[in-house]
Scaffold this motif. Structure first.
Motif, PDB file in Angstrom:
ATOM      1  N   GLU A  41      -8.676   6.753  -0.446  1.00  0.00           N
ATOM      2  CA  GLU A  41      -8.692   6.310   0.949  1.00  0.00           C
ATOM      3  C   GLU A  41      -9.883   6.913   1.698  1.00  0.00           C
ATOM      4  O   GLU A  41     -10.496   6.240   2.542  1.00  0.00           O
ATOM      5  N   THR A  46     -10.557   3.733   4.619  1.00  0.00           N
ATOM      6  CA  THR A  46      -9.454   2.962   5.199  1.00  0.00           C
ATOM      7  C   THR A  46      -8.140   3.362   4.546  1.00  0.00           C
ATOM      8  O   THR A  46      -8.110   3.892   3.424  1.00  0.00           O
ATOM      9  N   ARG A  47      -7.044   3.139   5.251  1.00  0.00           N
ATOM     10  CA  ARG A  47      -5.725   3.417   4.700  1.00  0.00           C
ATOM     11  C   ARG A  47      -5.348   2.311   3.721  1.00  0.00           C
ATOM     12  O   ARG A  47      -5.450   1.123   4.026  1.00  0.00           O
ATOM     13  N   LEU A  48      -4.914   2.670   2.531  1.00  0.00           N
ATOM     14  CA  LEU A  48      -4.586   1.696   1.483  1.00  0.00           C
ATOM     15  C   LEU A  48      -3.082   1.502   1.309  1.00  0.00           C
ATOM     16  O   LEU A  48      -2.659   0.484   0.753  1.00  0.00           O
ATOM     17  N   GLY A  62      -5.541  -2.418   0.950  1.00  0.00           N
ATOM     18  CA  GLY A  62      -5.098  -2.077  -0.396  1.00  0.00           C
ATOM     19  C   GLY A  62      -4.909  -3.294  -1.268  1.00  0.00           C
ATOM     20  O   GLY A  62      -5.281  -3.308  -2.451  1.00  0.00           O
TER      21      GLY A  62
END
Length: 297
Positions: A41, A46-48, A62
């Motif tokens: 990440e 970015t948040r996955l 994701g």
């Protein structure tokens, strides 16, 4: 640093939804999985995954990474397969399948596979549940319900018939059966209601509304043995019932259910030689069974 190895962790966590399960499949501890995902990440910026009480769910970012992770996995598996299969097929193929097809069709047909590929191992896991494919811990699956083709390749394997069967002894000792309503006065055998979540097998309510099977077991071998020993009547696949001379189909004009088996392979495994070999063997086994209609039959 963004690495292909970290993509493996993304892939396994996306499949299992839980750190502990992903860690078990990867052969590491759960803190390693968490650390690898955090690193990925940071690398992607970015948040996955969304972390919740129901598990780890992929975010939109994701989900966009998953096809690339699968491509990496496919390339690695293909390279390993190419190296290991030069002297004949080796390794293990895990097959999950409904218990009837696995026990009465697939297992008897494995002799030819063993003869042709003596160094190839087969693991067979039988179950008749809706979540048969949960976790993706398989190389090939046979299912009664057609799954979404998002990450798997789905092909029709075979069609078969469910018919009502009773033993000759049972019929000689009990009242005649000339209509579906007569079944209310007989012993019916079927799956345990609480565990039956596969829609193509929920047939008793349609057969006899507001009636419950008096003998319930969660596997078809139990149904078959109960019918064979004169306990009662059960819907059985014709590939079981028709091949036993002690059993008689009943109400043949009133009840027959056509069902389909689907062959499912994770998309990243379709190119593996050992998976192709077992897939071809499955179709040959179906073609050799007089009570199964093949994909083109």
């Amino acid at each position: 640093m963004f690495t292909a190895d970290n993509m493996r962790y993304l892939l396994e966590l996306s499949r299992t939804g839980r750190l502990a399960d992903a860690a078990k499949r990867l052969g590491v501890d759960h803190t390693t999985v968490s650390r690898k995902i955090t690193r990925l990440e940071k690398d992607t910026g970015t948040r996955l995954f969304d972390r919740g009480v129901s598990g780890w769910q992929l975010t939109e970012a994701g989900r966009r990474l998953v096809p690339h992770a699968e491509a990496v996995e496919t390339a690695v598996l293909a390279a390993l397969d190419e190296t290991s299969s030069r002297g004949g097929l080796t390794g293990t193929v895990r097959i999950i399948t409904p218990d009837g097809f696995g026990s009465f069709v697939l297992v008897p047909g494995l002799a030819a596979v063993r003869s042709e590929h003596p160094d190839l191992f087969t693991e067979l896991v039988t179950s008749t549940t809706h979540d048969l494919l949960t976790g993706r811990d398989f190389d090939i699956a046979v299912t009664l319900e057609r799954p979404s083709p998002r990450s798997v390749v789905v092909r029709k394997l075979a069609e078969y018939d469910l018919r009502l069967y009773a033993s000759r002894h049972y019929l000689s000792e009990h009242d005649p059966i000339t209509a579906l309503e007569d079944l209310r006065h007989h012993t019916l055998i079927w799956y345990v209601d609480a565990f039956l979540d596969v829609e193509p097998l929920r047939i008793l309510d349609a057969l006899i509304p507001d009636f419950q099977a008096q003998i319930q077991t969660n596997n078809i071998a139990g149904h078959y043995q109960a019918v064979k020993h004169g306990v009662g009547i059960a819907p059985l696949p014709s590939y079981i019932g028709a091949l036993d001379e002690d059993l008689v189909p009943i109400l043949t004009d009133d009840f027959i259910a056509h069902r389909t088996y689907w062959l499912v392979v994770p998309r990243e495994l379709t190119r593996l030689a050992r998976v192709k070999a077992i897939t071809e063997a499955l179709y040959s086994i179906v073609d050799d069974n007089p009570e199964l209609r093949g994909a083109t039959g």
